[in-house]
Every structure is written in C-alpha cells, then in structure tokens.
Design a protein around this motif. Structure first.
Motif, short mmCIF file in Angstrom:
data_model
loop_
_atom_site.label_atom_id
_atom_site.label_comp_id
_atom_site.label_asym_id
_atom_site.label_seq_id
_atom_site.Cartn_x
_atom_site.Cartn_y
_atom_site.Cartn_z
N ALA A 143 0.84 -1.31 -0.01
CA ALA A 143 -0.15 -0.05 0.09
C ALA A 143 0.95 1.18 0.03
CB ALA A 143 -0.90 -0.05 1.03
N ASN A 144 2.09 1.24 0.37
CA ASN A 144 2.92 2.38 0.56
C ASN A 144 3.66 2.72 -0.94
OD1 ASN A 144 2.63 2.85 3.12
ND2 ASN A 144 3.99 1.11 3.78
N SER A 145 3.33 1.95 -1.95
CA SER A 145 4.09 2.20 -3.09
C SER A 145 3.61 3.59 -3.67
CB SER A 145 4.12 1.18 -4.04
OG SER A 145 2.73 0.61 -4.33
N ILE A 146 2.25 3.79 -3.70
CA ILE A 146 1.82 5.08 -4.08
C ILE A 146 2.35 6.08 -3.42
CG2 ILE A 146 -0.15 4.79 -2.80
CD1 ILE A 146 -0.08 6.26 -6.27
N TYR A 147 2.45 6.21 -2.32
CA TYR A 147 3.08 7.34 -1.51
C TYR A 147 4.69 7.76 -1.72
CZ TYR A 147 -1.24 6.40 1.19
OH TYR A 147 -2.78 6.15 1.47
N SER A 148 5.22 6.53 -1.78
CA SER A 148 6.65 6.68 -2.41
C SER A 148 6.81 7.20 -3.73
CB SER A 148 7.21 5.20 -2.50
OG SER A 148 7.24 4.27 -1.15
N MET A 149 5.88 6.86 -4.71
CA MET A 149 6.19 7.68 -5.86
C MET A 149 5.71 9.11 -5.77
SD MET A 149 4.52 5.20 -8.82
CE MET A 149 2.87 5.15 -8.23
N ILE A 150 4.96 9.62 -4.94
CA ILE A 150 4.31 10.83 -4.60
C ILE A 150 5.56 11.57 -4.14
CG2 ILE A 150 2.91 12.32 -3.34
CD1 ILE A 150 0.66 10.43 -3.76
N LEU A 151 6.11 10.90 -3.00
CA LEU A 151 7.20 11.59 -2.35
C LEU A 151 8.38 11.73 -3.40
CD1 LEU A 151 9.03 12.25 -0.09
CD2 LEU A 151 9.70 9.96 0.16
N VAL A 152 8.78 10.95 -4.27
CA VAL A 152 9.80 11.00 -4.96
C VAL A 152 9.47 12.00 -6.26
CG1 VAL A 152 11.31 10.05 -6.83
CG2 VAL A 152 10.67 8.92 -4.54
N ASN A 153 8.24 11.92 -6.89
CA ASN A 153 7.87 13.05 -7.87
C ASN A 153 7.57 14.46 -7.25
OD1 ASN A 153 7.02 12.97 -10.53
ND2 ASN A 153 4.96 13.21 -9.91
N VAL A 154 7.32 14.61 -6.12
CA VAL A 154 7.43 15.81 -5.51
C VAL A 154 8.75 16.35 -5.32
CG1 VAL A 154 6.95 17.16 -3.34
CG2 VAL A 154 5.20 15.77 -4.05
N TRP A 155 9.66 15.54 -5.08
CA TRP A 155 11.30 15.85 -4.70
C TRP A 155 11.76 16.48 -6.29
CZ3 TRP A 155 15.00 17.12 -1.50
CH2 TRP A 155 16.34 16.65 -1.89
N ILE A 156 11.25 15.66 -7.34
CA ILE A 156 11.61 16.08 -8.56
C ILE A 156 11.29 17.47 -9.13
CG2 ILE A 156 11.90 15.25 -11.04
CD1 ILE A 156 11.90 12.48 -10.01
N ASN A 157 10.03 17.81 -8.84
CA ASN A 157 9.21 18.77 -9.64
C ASN A 157 9.14 20.07 -8.70
OD1 ASN A 157 7.93 17.86 -11.98
ND2 ASN A 157 7.32 16.17 -10.67
N PHE A 158 9.34 20.02 -7.28
CA PHE A 158 9.13 21.08 -6.51
C PHE A 158 10.19 22.27 -6.92
CE2 PHE A 158 12.79 20.16 -3.87
CZ PHE A 158 13.25 21.54 -3.26
N PRO A 159 11.43 22.00 -7.29
CA PRO A 159 12.33 23.12 -7.74
C PRO A 159 11.74 23.97 -8.93
CG PRO A 159 13.58 20.77 -7.64
CD PRO A 159 12.04 20.66 -7.55
N TRP A 160 11.30 23.03 -9.86
CA TRP A 160 10.60 23.99 -11.00
C TRP A 160 9.29 24.85 -10.41
CZ3 TRP A 160 5.54 23.72 -12.82
CH2 TRP A 160 4.99 24.31 -13.98
N ALA A 161 8.46 24.48 -9.41
CA ALA A 161 7.43 25.29 -9.00
C ALA A 161 8.28 26.45 -8.31
CB ALA A 161 6.69 24.53 -7.86
#
Length: 285
Positions: A143-161
């Motif tokens: 069940a935690n795999s979706i939260y892992s993807m969100i965490l990593v995707n946030v880490w990648i995209n927040f600098p652009w924001a």
C-alpha cells in the motif's frame, strides 16, 4: 513539426484503438480486423479484469497527481519565499534547490530506490534512529508504493515550482507591501492579502501543468517500482505499458491511452475554464 510530433501520433493511436492489433497482426497491422468501439466497450465493463484494473489504475493516477500538486506547490512556495529574502549564502541556496530538477531523472530515481529499501535503506534507518517508527516500513511494495511515488515525484518537481513562484514574487510591486505596512498589516497579513492573490495566475498554471505531467508520467513508476508493481502503485501509464506489451494487445492498449488522454484533457479544459482563464481575466481587470 507540431503535426509530426503531436497530432499524427495522436491520430495514429486513435486508429489503432479501433483495430484488433495483437500478436497475430503486429507485423502486418494493415490487415488487422476493424473492431470499432469493441476495445472501448471492454474498458467500460467494470466487471471484466481489464476494465476493473484500468479504472483502478486511473484512480491511483488521480491520487498520484493530487499528491504531486499539493506537495510540489507547497514545498515550492515555501522555498520561493525563503529564497526571496536576503541572507548570507542565498545564491548558493538557489543553486542547491535546483539540483533535484536538473539532475538526470533515472539517476535520481535509482538513488531514491536504494534509499527506500526496507532493510538497508537510508530513510528507514533515519526514522528508526529518530524513534519515529518502531520497525522498518516497506515503501516500494504494498500500500505504501503510491506514497513513495508521490514523495519522489514531489522531490523532482518542486524546484520547478520554486523557480516559477520565485520569479512571480520578484514581479510583485514593492509599494503594495509598503501600503500594507502603513495600514498596520503584519507579515502574515501581507502574505495572505498581497502575496497569495498576486501569485494566483502563476499558481493555477503550475497546478495544471503538474497534473498533466503526473498523468503521463512513466519514468517515476517504472524506474522506482519496476515492471511488476503492486496494485497500489499501478498507475495508468505503467498498467497500459505492461498490459499492451506483455499481452501483445496493442489495440486495447491504444484504447486505454486514448481514454487516459481524453480524461487528462477533460481535466485540463475544466481547470482552464474555471481557474486559469478566470485568473488572467481578473488580473486584466
């Protein structure tokens, strides 16, 4: 160039979606039988295996997109506000914030994959040492795999924001803050009544792009979870790829892609009508 890169592939995908292209006809697609909307009917059958799995993957994709938008925007806004203030080492801080965004995505994802390992990963070791958790958490399976993807995707995209919001902060006229201070507004009042309204036009654009990028994101789930993710991490792009290429069901896979495309475009059109266009119209008034 737009026709070659965008419109022709979209049109070709729609044509394939109404044909029965499988292992028998993959090498001679031109002779594949025409099935009309049969592939789409299979997707709308929620009792079928492929239909139920596809719509569940679309649900997980929506969760993935919402989590990415909330996390990336919140972290980007906080970073932009901090970088907008003058402090020693601010130039170095701006460069460091950009590192997750400018680094090769596959390299970043492989590093995160090692960090999230349940037994030897750095994340669990830090949480265990801090006493936050009592036993290792399985991040990449279950069940935690979706939260892992969100965490990593946030880490990648927040600098652009951060970059977009930082540029918008620099464009806010200083006399607005001066007038607010004269009227007795504190820092929170200035942020609430001046900063946030001035950032609304760029904020809705950032949110829209992050949603669309999340819906078509294949790299993060594929590299982080592998070719056979658990049900929680099976987002639409990964499910379509696995089902189409493992079962040689290219016609059905194309139909899934068209549905995903229409779903994402529907969200974009509604969001643009009620948020983006309204923000820029309000800004013009």
């Amino acid at each position: 160039m737009m026709a070659i890169v965008h419109f022709l592939p979209i049109l070709w995908g729609m044509i394939i979606s109404i044909m029965q292209i499988d292992a028998t006809f993959v090498s001679r697609w031109y002779s594949a039988p025409f099935v009309g909307l049969e592939n789409y009917a299979r997707l709308l059958d929620f009792d079928s295996t492929v239909g139920s799995r596809f719509w569940f993957s679309l649900r997980q994709t929506t969760i993935f997109a919402i989590g990415t938008v909330v996390g990336s925007y919140s972290l980007g806004l906080a970073s932009a506000v901090i970088l907008d203030s003058d402090f020693r080492g601010s130039n170095v801080a701006r460069i460091l914030v950009l590192l997750p965004w400018i680094s090769p995505a596959v390299v970043v994802l492989l590093v995160w994959r090692m960090m999230l390992l349940s037994d030897t990963g750095v994340v669990n070791n830090v949480l265990l040492s801090a006493g936050i958790i009592g036993e290792p958490i399985v991040w990449l399976i279950g069940a935690n795999s979706i939260y892992s993807m969100i965490l990593v995707n946030v880490w990648i995209n927040f600098p652009w924001a951060t970059i977009m919001l930082y540029a918008a902060l620099k464009s806010i006229p200083g006399h607005l803050y001066e007038a607010a201070r004269i009227d007795g507004a504190g820092r929170w009042g200035q942020f609430r009544h001046i900063t946030l309204p001035q950032l609304k036009p760029i904020s809705v654009v950032i949110s829209l792009l992050l949603v669309l990028w999340s819906f078509i994101n294949f790299t993060v789930p594929y590299v982080l979870l592998g070719q056979s993710p658990t049900r929680s991490g099976e987002v639409s792009m990964l499910f379509i790829y696995n089902y189409a290429f493992h079962n040689y069901a290219f016609g059905l896979g194309a139909a899934m892609s068209v549905v995903l495309f229409l779903f994402a475009m529907g969200i974009a059109l509604v969001y643009y009508k009620y948020a983006v266009s309204g923000s820029f119209e309000g800004e013009g008034r």
